[in-house]
Design a protein around this motif. Structure first.
Motif, PDB file in Angstrom:
ATOM      1  N   LEU A  67      12.762 -15.870 -66.570  1.00 15.68           N
ATOM      2  CA  LEU A  67      13.074 -14.759 -67.639  1.00 15.68           C
ATOM      3  C   LEU A  67      14.307 -13.945 -67.097  1.00 15.68           C
ATOM      4  CD1 LEU A  67       9.604 -13.173 -68.721  1.00 15.68           C
ATOM      5  CD2 LEU A  67      10.786 -15.004 -69.713  1.00 15.68           C
ATOM      6  N   CYS A  68      15.277 -13.748 -67.959  1.00 17.15           N
ATOM      7  CA  CYS A  68      16.212 -12.691 -67.998  1.00 17.15           C
ATOM      8  C   CYS A  68      15.605 -11.209 -68.368  1.00 17.15           C
ATOM      9  CB  CYS A  68      17.721 -12.917 -68.723  1.00 17.15           C
ATOM     10  SG  CYS A  68      18.582 -14.311 -67.916  1.00 17.15           S
ATOM     11  N   MET A  69      15.468 -10.303 -67.333  1.00 14.44           N
ATOM     12  CA  MET A  69      14.654  -9.249 -67.535  1.00 14.44           C
ATOM     13  C   MET A  69      15.534  -7.990 -67.570  1.00 14.44           C
ATOM     14  SD  MET A  69      11.492 -10.334 -68.004  1.00 14.44           S
ATOM     15  CE  MET A  69      10.164  -9.046 -67.446  1.00 14.44           C
ATOM     16  N   SER A  70      16.129  -7.435 -68.509  1.00 13.71           N
ATOM     17  CA  SER A  70      17.024  -6.244 -68.685  1.00 13.71           C
ATOM     18  C   SER A  70      16.397  -5.167 -69.272  1.00 13.71           C
ATOM     19  CB  SER A  70      18.270  -6.840 -69.453  1.00 13.71           C
ATOM     20  OG  SER A  70      18.709  -8.203 -68.990  1.00 13.71           O
ATOM     21  N   PRO A  71      16.107  -4.038 -68.201  1.00  9.85           N
ATOM     22  CA  PRO A  71      15.657  -2.644 -68.785  1.00  9.85           C
ATOM     23  C   PRO A  71      16.683  -1.628 -69.259  1.00  9.85           C
ATOM     24  CG  PRO A  71      15.162  -2.893 -66.054  1.00  9.85           C
ATOM     25  CD  PRO A  71      15.712  -4.130 -66.831  1.00  9.85           C
ATOM     26  N   ASN A  72      16.475  -1.016 -70.041  1.00  8.23           N
ATOM     27  CA  ASN A  72      17.149   0.177 -70.114  1.00  8.23           C
ATOM     28  C   ASN A  72      18.798   0.042 -70.241  1.00  8.23           C
ATOM     29  OD1 ASN A  72      14.697   1.867 -70.324  1.00  8.23           O
ATOM     30  ND2 ASN A  72      14.701   1.496 -68.142  1.00  8.23           N
ATOM     31  N   SER A  73      19.406   0.469 -69.321  1.00  9.36           N
ATOM     32  CA  SER A  73      20.950   0.345 -69.356  1.00  9.36           C
ATOM     33  C   SER A  73      21.518  -0.910 -69.227  1.00  9.36           C
ATOM     34  CB  SER A  73      21.670   1.518 -68.609  1.00  9.36           C
ATOM     35  OG  SER A  73      21.325   1.249 -67.382  1.00  9.36           O
ATOM     36  N   VAL A  75      22.233  -4.618 -70.127  1.00  8.87           N
ATOM     37  CA  VAL A  75      22.328  -5.364 -71.396  1.00  8.87           C
ATOM     38  C   VAL A  75      21.703  -6.791 -71.372  1.00  8.87           C
ATOM     39  CG1 VAL A  75      24.184  -6.158 -72.928  1.00  8.87           C
ATOM     40  CG2 VAL A  75      24.685  -4.149 -71.483  1.00  8.87           C
ATOM     41  N   VAL A  76      22.216  -7.603 -70.396  1.00 11.12           N
ATOM     42  CA  VAL A  76      21.403  -9.134 -70.167  1.00 11.12           C
ATOM     43  C   VAL A  76      21.485  -9.326 -68.785  1.00 11.12           C
ATOM     44  CG1 VAL A  76      22.093  -9.750 -72.592  1.00 11.12           C
ATOM     45  CG2 VAL A  76      23.823  -9.910 -70.835  1.00 11.12           C
ATOM     46  N   HIS A  77      20.874 -10.412 -68.388  1.00  8.26           N
ATOM     47  CA  HIS A  77      20.843 -11.199 -67.403  1.00  8.26           C
ATOM     48  C   HIS A  77      20.400 -10.403 -66.142  1.00  8.26           C
ATOM     49  CE1 HIS A  77      24.675 -13.260 -68.881  1.00  8.26           C
ATOM     50  NE2 HIS A  77      23.659 -13.845 -69.743  1.00  8.26           N
ATOM     51  N   GLY A  78      19.455  -9.439 -66.505  1.00 15.84           N
ATOM     52  CA  GLY A  78      18.697  -8.807 -65.193  1.00 15.84           C
ATOM     53  C   GLY A  78      17.593  -9.838 -64.790  1.00 15.84           C
ATOM     54  N   ILE A  79      17.713  -9.602 -63.164  1.00 14.10           N
ATOM     55  CA  ILE A  79      16.907 -10.458 -62.226  1.00 14.10           C
ATOM     56  C   ILE A  79      15.454  -9.754 -62.212  1.00 14.10           C
ATOM     57  CG2 ILE A  79      16.590 -11.575 -60.122  1.00 14.10           C
ATOM     58  CD1 ILE A  79      19.451 -11.774 -59.901  1.00 14.10           C
ATOM     59  N   ILE A  90      12.771   0.568 -72.284  1.00 13.94           N
ATOM     60  CA  ILE A  90      12.880  -0.548 -73.121  1.00 13.94           C
ATOM     61  C   ILE A  90      13.195  -1.693 -72.284  1.00 13.94           C
ATOM     62  CG2 ILE A  90      13.348   0.500 -75.260  1.00 13.94           C
ATOM     63  CD1 ILE A  90      16.338  -0.076 -74.738  1.00 13.94           C
ATOM     64  N   ILE A  91      12.892  -2.850 -72.625  1.00 11.04           N
ATOM     65  CA  ILE A  91      13.265  -3.883 -71.935  1.00 11.04           C
ATOM     66  C   ILE A  91      13.574  -5.188 -72.488  1.00 11.04           C
ATOM     67  CG2 ILE A  91      10.828  -4.675 -71.228  1.00 11.04           C
ATOM     68  CD1 ILE A  91      11.965  -5.582 -68.643  1.00 11.04           C
ATOM     69  N   SER A  92      14.797  -5.858 -72.616  1.00  6.66           N
ATOM     70  CA  SER A  92      15.342  -6.924 -73.133  1.00  6.66           C
ATOM     71  C   SER A  92      14.629  -8.289 -72.272  1.00  6.66           C
ATOM     72  CB  SER A  92      16.829  -7.038 -73.266  1.00  6.66           C
ATOM     73  OG  SER A  92      17.115  -8.678 -73.411  1.00  6.66           O
ATOM     74  N   ILE A  93      13.872  -9.043 -73.027  1.00 10.40           N
ATOM     75  CA  ILE A  93      13.447 -10.173 -72.268  1.00 10.40           C
ATOM     76  C   ILE A  93      14.032 -11.529 -72.912  1.00 10.40           C
ATOM     77  CG2 ILE A  93      11.495 -11.599 -71.646  1.00 10.40           C
ATOM     78  CD1 ILE A  93       9.706  -8.994 -71.624  1.00 10.40           C
ATOM     79  N   ASP A  94      14.695 -12.019 -72.352  1.00 16.63           N
ATOM     80  CA  ASP A  94      15.628 -13.543 -72.760  1.00 16.63           C
ATOM     81  C   ASP A  94      14.810 -14.722 -72.040  1.00 16.63           C
ATOM     82  OD1 ASP A  94      17.333 -15.164 -73.725  1.00 16.63           O
ATOM     83  OD2 ASP A  94      18.915 -14.233 -72.989  1.00 16.63           O
ATOM     84  N   CYS A  95      14.468 -15.560 -72.943  1.00 20.99           N
ATOM     85  CA  CYS A  95      13.650 -16.582 -72.276  1.00 20.99           C
ATOM     86  C   CYS A  95      14.279 -18.002 -72.961  1.00 20.99           C
ATOM     87  CB  CYS A  95      12.076 -16.751 -72.523  1.00 20.99           C
ATOM     88  SG  CYS A  95      11.114 -17.784 -72.101  1.00 20.99           S
ATOM     89  N   GLY A  96      14.245 -19.150 -71.997  1.00 18.11           N
ATOM     90  CA  GLY A  96      14.811 -20.438 -72.519  1.00 18.11           C
ATOM     91  C   GLY A  96      13.739 -21.395 -71.984  1.00 18.11           C
ATOM     92  N   ALA A  97      13.699 -22.612 -72.748  1.00 19.68           N
ATOM     93  CA  ALA A  97      12.881 -23.677 -72.387  1.00 19.68           C
ATOM     94  C   ALA A  97      13.303 -24.921 -72.999  1.00 19.68           C
ATOM     95  CB  ALA A  97      11.341 -23.329 -73.056  1.00 19.68           C
ATOM     96  N   ILE A  98      13.144 -25.980 -72.234  1.00 19.34           N
ATOM     97  CA  ILE A  98      13.492 -27.344 -72.338  1.00 19.34           C
ATOM     98  C   ILE A  98      12.224 -28.025 -72.708  1.00 19.34           C
ATOM     99  CG2 ILE A  98      14.914 -29.410 -71.802  1.00 19.34           C
ATOM    100  CD1 ILE A  98      15.861 -27.558 -69.442  1.00 19.34           C
ATOM    101  N   LYS A  99      12.383 -28.681 -73.810  1.00 20.32           N
ATOM    102  CA  LYS A  99      11.228 -29.586 -74.377  1.00 20.32           C
ATOM    103  C   LYS A  99      12.018 -30.525 -75.258  1.00 20.32           C
ATOM    104  CE  LYS A  99       6.565 -30.002 -76.248  1.00 20.32           C
ATOM    105  NZ  LYS A  99       5.486 -29.391 -76.706  1.00 20.32           N
ATOM    106  N   ASN A 100      11.615 -31.819 -75.271  1.00 16.02           N
ATOM    107  CA  ASN A 100      12.193 -33.022 -75.798  1.00 16.02           C
ATOM    108  C   ASN A 100      13.550 -33.105 -75.749  1.00 16.02           C
ATOM    109  OD1 ASN A 100       9.887 -33.183 -77.652  1.00 16.02           O
ATOM    110  ND2 ASN A 100      10.770 -31.539 -78.945  1.00 16.02           N
ATOM    111  N   TRP A 218      24.815 -11.225 -61.683  1.00 15.85           N
ATOM    112  CA  TRP A 218      24.355 -11.542 -62.667  1.00 15.85           C
ATOM    113  C   TRP A 218      23.950  -9.970 -63.650  1.00 15.85           C
ATOM    114  CZ3 TRP A 218      23.354 -16.188 -64.753  1.00 15.85           C
ATOM    115  CH2 TRP A 218      23.509 -17.021 -63.713  1.00 15.85           C
ATOM    116  N   THR A 219      23.447  -9.248 -63.193  1.00 19.12           N
ATOM    117  CA  THR A 219      23.099  -8.198 -63.902  1.00 19.12           C
ATOM    118  C   THR A 219      24.423  -7.350 -64.486  1.00 19.12           C
ATOM    119  OG1 THR A 219      21.300  -7.592 -62.287  1.00 19.12           O
ATOM    120  CG2 THR A 219      21.965  -5.941 -63.853  1.00 19.12           C
TER     121      THR A 219
END
Length: 272
Positions: A67-73, A75-79, A90-100, A218-219
């Protein structure tokens, strides 16, 4: 070059997107003050693998987590790390997955307990702007139509629209053409065609639009250290109209939220 998908490929992509949607729902169940982003990252990896999929971010461009976990200030790509979340975060949670062999890519900004009213409004407007943009993703429109709609909606509320980070085409690669900025001019950019699939993802700041990158490579945080919000859906053009492949329904089920916000973007009802 835009990689057009067949209807069969779009259905395979819907499966990948829903793996991510279900994973965000599982993460939502565990969100509370005291939990760490590393603990949530472990939940997400297990959930993705249990669905017969592969974490899409883990190792991508050498990113170290699921997951990219980005709290408060951030924006994205938090480790993810061992810092506990606290009431009012607050925390932005960005998730990716590969299927098919296809990617799903999906994000939601969560509230931890009670948050300040001005931050709550930021989250509401950012999520609303996502749907404002999706409405413009239709046959014959252009990239600038989506960006303009998101930019105007958010700037009319006084928020900063990040310029350096954008949405993107999606498929067998995480990042395909076209880039999908959250700003722009109507009638500009590549024209939308049947079978396109993109990730639309407003990244909107409470204060300045300006950002800075940290030494970890990243962050990304806001330059003024004010909060930032991030919401993302995977969307295809089917029969000339925008069709959601991802859903917030699993998140809403976990959080006890009732919503019909996605109904206009589904030509057939979603079955959970």
């Amino acid at each position: 070059m835009i990689v057009v998908k067949t209807k069969e490929e779009i259905e395979l992509m819907r499966e990948a997107a829903l793996v991510v949607s279900k994973t965000l729902g599982e993460v939502a169940k565990a969100l509370k003050p005291g939990v760490t982003s590393l603990e949530l990252d472990k939940i997400a990896e297990e959930c993705i693998r249990d669905q017969g999929a592969i974490p899409g971010f883990l190792g991508l461009y050498d990113f170290p987590n699921t997951l990219c976990m980005s709290p408060n200030s951030q924006v994205v790509h938090g480790i993810p790390n061992n810092t506990p979340l606290v009431e009012g975060d607050i925390i932005s949670i960005d998730c990716g997955a590969i299927k098919n062999d296809f990617y799903g890519d999906h994000a939601y900004t969560f509230e931890i307990g009670e948050i300040a009213p001005d931050i709550k409004k930021l989250l509401e407007v950012t999520k609303e702007s996502l749907y404002v943009g999706i409405r413009e993703f239709k046959l014959g429109n252009r990239v600038g139509d989506v960006g303009y709609a998101i930019q105007k909606y958010c700037e009319d509320h006084g928020y900063g629209v990040v310029r350096e980070l954008v949405g993107h085409g999606l498929g067998k690669k995480m990042h395909e053409d076209p880039e999908m900025p959250n700003y722009g001019k109507r009638g500009r950019g590549k024209k939308f065609i049947e079978g396109m699939v993109v990730a639309i993802e407003p990244m909107i700041n409470l204060g300045t639009q300006r950002i800075k990158q940290h030494r970890d490579g990243w962050t990304i945080t806001t330059l003024d250290n004010k909060p930032s919000a991030h919401f993302e859906h995977d969307v295809a053009i089917i029969n000339g109209k925008p069709e959601l492949l991802s859903t917030f329904a699993y998140v809403y089920e976990a959080l006890g939220i009732e919503s019909n916000e996605e109904d206009e973007f589904r030509q057939t009802a979603l079955t959970l």
